[in-house]
Design an enzyme around this catalytic site. Structure first.
Site, PDB file in Angstrom:
ATOM      1  N   HIS A 136       7.044  33.179  32.591  1.00 24.76           N
ATOM      2  CA  HIS A 136       7.504  32.874  31.295  1.00 24.76           C
ATOM      3  C   HIS A 136       9.208  33.210  31.008  1.00 24.76           C
ATOM      4  O   HIS A 136       9.832  32.509  30.361  1.00 24.76           O
ATOM      5  CB  HIS A 136       6.843  33.833  30.137  1.00 24.76           C
ATOM      6  CG  HIS A 136       7.180  35.400  30.233  1.00 24.76           C
ATOM      7  ND1 HIS A 136       6.336  36.233  30.629  1.00 24.76           N
ATOM      8  CD2 HIS A 136       8.321  35.810  29.812  1.00 24.76           C
ATOM      9  CE1 HIS A 136       6.976  37.622  30.600  1.00 24.76           C
ATOM     10  NE2 HIS A 136       8.190  37.449  29.892  1.00 24.76           N
ATOM     11  N   ASP A 166       0.815  34.314  34.885  1.00 23.44           N
ATOM     12  CA  ASP A 166       2.392  34.274  34.600  1.00 23.44           C
ATOM     13  C   ASP A 166       3.239  34.725  35.833  1.00 23.44           C
ATOM     14  O   ASP A 166       4.233  35.555  35.556  1.00 23.44           O
ATOM     15  CB  ASP A 166       2.391  35.373  33.148  1.00 23.44           C
ATOM     16  CG  ASP A 166       3.625  35.355  32.731  1.00 23.44           C
ATOM     17  OD1 ASP A 166       4.542  34.235  32.630  1.00 23.44           O
ATOM     18  OD2 ASP A 166       4.214  36.408  32.180  1.00 23.44           O
ATOM     19  N   SER A 240      10.801  42.138  32.378  1.00 26.94           N
ATOM     20  CA  SER A 240       9.833  41.155  32.779  1.00 26.94           C
ATOM     21  C   SER A 240       9.948  40.791  34.087  1.00 26.94           C
ATOM     22  O   SER A 240      11.137  40.391  34.616  1.00 26.94           O
ATOM     23  CB  SER A 240      10.061  40.018  31.918  1.00 26.94           C
ATOM     24  OG  SER A 240       9.071  38.913  31.836  1.00 26.94           O
TER      25      SER A 240
END
Length: 288
Positions: A136, A166, A240
């Site tokens: 993402h 992801d 992330s």
């Protein structure tokens, strides 16, 4: 209090912090010393870091472990072009009639804008220059820059991704850095100590300590990501794609989501288990 399952905009834009309601956010957020083989991917042996968690002054410390593992954790900056919503007055019929009345052309506005997002990653094969991160974070990317702890920066290219986890793999030039091994996340237990490493809010490499709060946690982000590890190690936007590491210096998860009232940490973060990451890595890399 209910938690929305709708993910917000991925990554963390460097230009602003959003006021957010309580949401499950995708972040733009290994256990045993016995290694598990990964086809085609370098899987170094654990270094037995548990035996060396003492400072030079003789008291317990994670500093020796961090000196060993942090060089393999990278910061990632992503330039992306995202679509702009047309301004409301451009959709107003009265405004169009006004332009037509005076013979004026419709204003030409750029339908896209450049957005910069910051995140993290982990070197999983230094000889090939493979870096694992979150998919993402790379959405609509036009340029990806990877910066090592020693401040060397490389332009990276995405060579594959797996939507179900992801996860994505980036390619940079080969580097002389010890990659981090993927541990066995199936052996995780609630209460195990873990360390999250990443680039929260673009501050630079940051280390936080916590425990495994839960395993096999589902229904996060609409259950799109499957079962995740929950931890209270501080995870924020910018973490992330960074690793969740055990005290043996193994990656047992890839940090990917959080729940927080304003998009920041309240002690509820989530990571994709390393065993799922290993399977995704094998799938993405194929015969490479």
């Amino acid at each position: 209090m209910p938690v929305s399952s709708s993910p917000l905009r991925f990554g963390w834009p460097a230009r602003a912090l959003w006021p957010l309601a309580l949401h499950a956010l995708l972040l733009t957020a290994c256990v045993m010393p016995q290694p598990i083989e990964t086809a085609g991917i370098e899987t170094p042996k654990s270094s037995g870091a548990l035996s060396g968690l003492m400072s030079s002054a003789g008291y317990p410390s994670l500093a020796p472990l961090m000196r060993q593992v942090t060089p393999a954790v990278v910061n990632i900056a992503v330039e992306a072009k995202v679509a702009n919503d047309p301004h409301a007055f451009l959709r107003d019929p009265d405004f169009r009639r006004f332009l037509d009345r005076f013979g004026l052309p419709m204003p030409e506005l750029d339908e896209t804008e450049r957005q910069r997002s910051l995140g993290s990653g982990v070197i999983v094969d230094a000889a090939r220059g493979y870096v694992m991160t979150n998919e993402h974070l790379l959405k609509d990317a036009t340029e990806i820059m990877v910066t090592l702890k020693d401040r060397r920066s490389f332009r990276a290219r995405r060579i594959g991704s797996d939507d179900a986890t992801d996860l994505a793999i980036l390619k940079i030039p080969p580097v002389s850095i010890q990659p981090l091994p993927l541990g066995n996340s199936d052996r995780l237990e609630v209460g195990d100590f873990v360390v999250a490493i990443g680039n929260p809010f673009g501050l630079g490499q940051t280390v936080t300590l916590g425990i495994v709060s839960a395993v096999e946690r589902s229904s996060i982000s609409g259950n799109r990501l499957g079962e995740l590890i929950q931890t209270d190690a501080s995870i924020n936007p910018g973490n992330s794609g960074g690793p969740l590491i055990n005290l043996a210096g193994e990656v047992i998860g890839i940090n990917t989501a959080l729940i927080g009232p304003t998009g920041g940490n309240v002690g509820i973060g989530f990571a994709v288990p390393s065993n799922r990451a290993r399977a995704a890595l094998k799938k993405v890399m194929g015969g490479r």
